[in-house]
Design a protein around this motif. Structure first.
Motif, PDB file in Angstrom:
ATOM      1  N   HIS A   1      -5.485  -2.704  10.359  1.00 59.27           N
ATOM      2  CA  HIS A   1      -5.521  -3.412   9.077  1.00 59.27           C
ATOM      3  C   HIS A   1      -5.180  -4.886   9.269  1.00 59.27           C
ATOM      4  CE1 HIS A   1      -4.775   0.703   6.912  1.00 59.27           C
ATOM      5  NE2 HIS A   1      -5.954   0.619   7.502  1.00 59.27           N
ATOM      6  N   VAL A   2      -4.186  -5.157  10.140  1.00 63.56           N
ATOM      7  CA  VAL A   2      -3.813  -6.570  10.386  1.00 63.56           C
ATOM      8  C   VAL A   2      -5.002  -7.316  11.000  1.00 63.56           C
ATOM      9  CG1 VAL A   2      -2.329  -8.091  11.750  1.00 63.56           C
ATOM     10  CG2 VAL A   2      -1.338  -6.105  10.601  1.00 63.56           C
ATOM     11  N   VAL A   3      -5.642  -6.690  12.015  1.00 60.97           N
ATOM     12  CA  VAL A   3      -6.786  -7.341  12.668  1.00 60.97           C
ATOM     13  C   VAL A   3      -7.918  -7.563  11.660  1.00 60.97           C
ATOM     14  CG1 VAL A   3      -8.534  -7.121  14.477  1.00 60.97           C
ATOM     15  CG2 VAL A   3      -6.182  -6.453  14.943  1.00 60.97           C
ATOM     16  N   PHE A   4      -8.139  -6.588  10.784  1.00 58.30           N
ATOM     17  CA  PHE A   4      -9.155  -6.746   9.742  1.00 58.30           C
ATOM     18  C   PHE A   4      -8.872  -7.989   8.901  1.00 58.30           C
ATOM     19  CE2 PHE A   4     -10.917  -2.212   9.272  1.00 58.30           C
ATOM     20  CZ  PHE A   4     -12.173  -2.621   9.628  1.00 58.30           C
ATOM     21  N   TYR A   5      -7.629  -8.108   8.444  1.00 57.41           N
ATOM     22  CA  TYR A   5      -7.305  -9.252   7.581  1.00 57.41           C
ATOM     23  C   TYR A   5      -7.515 -10.561   8.334  1.00 57.41           C
ATOM     24  CZ  TYR A   5      -5.692  -6.451   3.674  1.00 57.41           C
ATOM     25  OH  TYR A   5      -5.664  -5.590   2.588  1.00 57.41           O
ATOM     26  N   VAL A   6      -7.110 -10.594   9.611  1.00 56.32           N
ATOM     27  CA  VAL A   6      -7.313 -11.816  10.408  1.00 56.32           C
ATOM     28  C   VAL A   6      -8.810 -12.134  10.480  1.00 56.32           C
ATOM     29  CG1 VAL A   6      -7.121 -12.809  12.727  1.00 56.32           C
ATOM     30  CG2 VAL A   6      -5.179 -11.546  11.753  1.00 56.32           C
TER      31      VAL A   6
ATOM     32  N   ALA B   1      -3.119   2.417  12.922  1.00 59.46           N
ATOM     33  CA  ALA B   1      -3.639   2.192  11.566  1.00 59.46           C
ATOM     34  C   ALA B   1      -3.207   0.811  11.069  1.00 59.46           C
ATOM     35  CB  ALA B   1      -3.131   3.280  10.624  1.00 59.46           C
ATOM     36  N   ARG B   2      -1.918   0.508  11.223  1.00 58.77           N
ATOM     37  CA  ARG B   2      -1.421  -0.781  10.732  1.00 58.77           C
ATOM     38  C   ARG B   2      -2.036  -1.933  11.523  1.00 58.77           C
ATOM     39  NH1 ARG B   2      -0.895   0.769   6.212  1.00 58.77           N
ATOM     40  NH2 ARG B   2       0.890   1.993   5.560  1.00 58.77           N
ATOM     41  N   ALA B   3      -2.150  -1.757  12.860  1.00 56.85           N
ATOM     42  CA  ALA B   3      -2.716  -2.831  13.693  1.00 56.85           C
ATOM     43  C   ALA B   3      -4.161  -3.108  13.279  1.00 56.85           C
ATOM     44  CB  ALA B   3      -2.638  -2.447  15.161  1.00 56.85           C
TER      45      ALA B   3
ATOM     46  N   PRO C   1       0.841  -1.211   0.000  1.00 59.07           N
ATOM     47  CA  PRO C   1       0.000   0.000   0.000  1.00 59.07           C
ATOM     48  C   PRO C   1       0.869   1.252   0.000  1.00 59.07           C
ATOM     49  CG  PRO C   1       0.094  -0.961   2.190  1.00 59.07           C
ATOM     50  CD  PRO C   1       0.837  -1.899   1.286  1.00 59.07           C
ATOM     51  N   PRO C   2       0.285   2.416  -0.348  1.00 62.17           N
ATOM     52  CA  PRO C   2       1.070   3.663  -0.302  1.00 62.17           C
ATOM     53  C   PRO C   2       1.470   4.000   1.125  1.00 62.17           C
ATOM     54  CG  PRO C   2      -1.268   4.118  -0.692  1.00 62.17           C
ATOM     55  CD  PRO C   2      -1.114   2.633  -0.752  1.00 62.17           C
ATOM     56  N   GLU C   3       2.546   4.787   1.232  1.00 66.09           N
ATOM     57  CA  GLU C   3       3.000   5.220   2.559  1.00 66.09           C
ATOM     58  C   GLU C   3       1.922   6.054   3.233  1.00 66.09           C
ATOM     59  OE1 GLU C   3       5.898   4.614   4.147  1.00 66.09           O
ATOM     60  OE2 GLU C   3       6.390   3.252   2.508  1.00 66.09           O
ATOM     61  N   LEU C   4       1.871   5.993   4.575  1.00 74.28           N
ATOM     62  CA  LEU C   4       0.931   6.849   5.307  1.00 74.28           C
ATOM     63  C   LEU C   4       1.439   8.295   5.244  1.00 74.28           C
ATOM     64  CD1 LEU C   4       0.310   4.496   8.353  1.00 74.28           C
ATOM     65  CD2 LEU C   4      -1.401   5.243   6.705  1.00 74.28           C
TER      66      LEU C   4
ATOM     67  N   GLY D   1       2.405  13.505   8.239  1.00 79.61           N
ATOM     68  CA  GLY D   1       1.896  14.208   9.427  1.00 79.61           C
ATOM     69  C   GLY D   1       1.405  13.287  10.541  1.00 79.61           C
ATOM     70  N   MET D   2       1.276  11.999  10.267  1.00 76.80           N
ATOM     71  CA  MET D   2       0.706  11.106  11.304  1.00 76.80           C
ATOM     72  C   MET D   2       1.750  10.778  12.364  1.00 76.80           C
ATOM     73  SD  MET D   2      -1.623   8.482   9.060  1.00 76.80           S
ATOM     74  CE  MET D   2      -1.985   7.337  10.375  1.00 76.80           C
ATOM     75  N   THR D   3       1.296  10.721  13.637  1.00 78.89           N
ATOM     76  CA  THR D   3       2.220  10.416  14.734  1.00 78.89           C
ATOM     77  C   THR D   3       2.570   8.924  14.705  1.00 78.89           C
ATOM     78  OG1 THR D   3       0.474   9.831  16.279  1.00 78.89           O
ATOM     79  CG2 THR D   3       1.093  12.162  16.179  1.00 78.89           C
ATOM     80  N   HIS D   4       3.596   8.568  15.490  1.00 78.30           N
ATOM     81  CA  HIS D   4       4.031   7.165  15.574  1.00 78.30           C
ATOM     82  C   HIS D   4       2.872   6.291  16.062  1.00 78.30           C
ATOM     83  CE1 HIS D   4       6.808   3.909  15.863  1.00 78.30           C
ATOM     84  NE2 HIS D   4       6.603   3.754  17.159  1.00 78.30           N
ATOM     85  N   LEU D   5       2.147   6.793  17.078  1.00 76.46           N
ATOM     86  CA  LEU D   5       1.037   6.013  17.646  1.00 76.46           C
ATOM     87  C   LEU D   5      -0.068   5.808  16.601  1.00 76.46           C
ATOM     88  CD1 LEU D   5      -0.277   4.665  20.133  1.00 76.46           C
ATOM     89  CD2 LEU D   5      -1.295   6.888  20.674  1.00 76.46           C
ATOM     90  N   GLU D   6      -0.375   6.868  15.852  1.00 76.20           N
ATOM     91  CA  GLU D   6      -1.422   6.764  14.816  1.00 76.20           C
ATOM     92  C   GLU D   6      -1.037   5.730  13.757  1.00 76.20           C
ATOM     93  OE1 GLU D   6      -3.528  11.169  14.632  1.00 76.20           O
ATOM     94  OE2 GLU D   6      -1.590  10.888  13.660  1.00 76.20           O
ATOM     95  N   ARG D   7       0.258   5.707  13.420  1.00 75.37           N
ATOM     96  CA  ARG D   7       0.728   4.736  12.414  1.00 75.37           C
ATOM     97  C   ARG D   7       0.564   3.320  12.927  1.00 75.37           C
ATOM     98  NH1 ARG D   7       4.018   6.917   8.529  1.00 75.37           N
ATOM     99  NH2 ARG D   7       3.900   9.164   8.714  1.00 75.37           N
TER     100      ARG D   7
END
Ligand code: HEM
Ligand code: HEM
Length: 192
Positions: free
Chosen positions: A93-98, A89-91, A74-77, A80-86
């Motif tokens: 998406h992973v949970v969604f796929y599971v 967001a990734r977590a 996927p494209p980079e986030l 401006g997003m903080t480390h926590l937001e990143r």
């Protein structure tokens, strides 16, 4: 095909997978809750048969989507997003796929444990994965319901986050998942 890391957008294939699966997931909740409110009978069984067919479609699409995603990152986030937001967001998406695998698999296993057939829109019947087993049915049914609740909560947070990006942060996160939208034009409209 545009390179997502340079165009900053999800590709048309990624968008198609996203919106078709999202629509099917919403349909799944509507059908399951509608069936839940009905007494046992032809109407309830017809709704559940439809729920099973759409659910197996989600499973097939999730497999294709994941295989496709392995080759097309996927494209980079946005920067401006903080480390926590990143991480969130990734977590998500992973949970969604599971869950896109776990929901259909627990449904399929649950039906197998009761020896109920799982047809695909009447075209063919999926094989039973396990033999008749009441204890396994109870466990799988509860798991299917609990995972359904988890999916509902995560989807709600995901939608709120997408709207927050668009209306509050005013970045491209939602736009790059939307088909038929030119980001530059839409961004300037957003500011006006
Ligand atoms: C993405 C896929 C799926 C989603 C999101 C989903 C979601 C749900 C939810 C939320 C419920 C509970 C509704 C309620 O009573 O409150 C439910 C029930 C049910 N689901 Fe699914 N489901 C999916 C796939 C499947 C599949 C593939 C099957 C079978 C092959 C299946 C079989 C069932 C059955 C039989 C019930 C009723 C269980 C009962 O009697 O309580 N589901 N589903
Ligand atoms: C309810 C069903 C939904 C599911 C299962 C779902 C699932 C997903 C998944 C797995 C991704 C990650 C894509 C990837 O990188 O491979 C994603 C991204 C995204 N979704 Fe959804 N989604 C749903 C509904 C929605 C809705 C209704 C919206 C809009 C309001 C939305 C907006 C977005 C956006 C903007 C992204 C891109 C996020 C980013 O760039 O990191 N989604 N979704």
């Amino acid at each position: 095909m545009p390179n997502p890391s340079t165009s900053g957008r999800y590709t048309a294939v990624a968008q198609a997978f996203h919106w078709v699966i999202a629509l099917l997931v919403v349909t799944q909740f509507v059908l399951a809750n509608w069936a839940d409110g009905l007494p046992l009978g032809v109407h309830k069984l017809a709704l559940l048969a439809r729920h099973k067919s759409f659910g197996m479609t989600v499973l097939m699409l999730a497999i294709l989507r994941l295989l496709w995603r392995l080759k097309h990152p996927p494209p980079e986030l946005p920067p401006g997003m903080t480390h926590l937001e990143r991480i969130l967001a990734r977590a998500t998406h992973v949970v969604f796929y599971v869950l896109l695998f776990a929901m259909p698999m627990t449904g399929w296993l649950m039906s197998s444990a009761k020896n109920y057939s799982v047809s695909w829109f009447g075209w063919f019947t999926w094989p039973n994965l396990i033999g008749k087993n009441e204890a396994a049915f109870d466990l799988l049914r509860s798991t299917h319901h609990i995972l359904g609740d988890a999916l509902f909560v995560i989807a709600t947070l995901h939608i709120v986050a997408a709207l927050k990006h668009h209306f509050w942060t005013k970045d491209d996160v939602l736009l790059r998942m939307l088909p038929f939208v030119r980001i530059e034009r839409a961004k300037s409209e957003n500011r006006s």
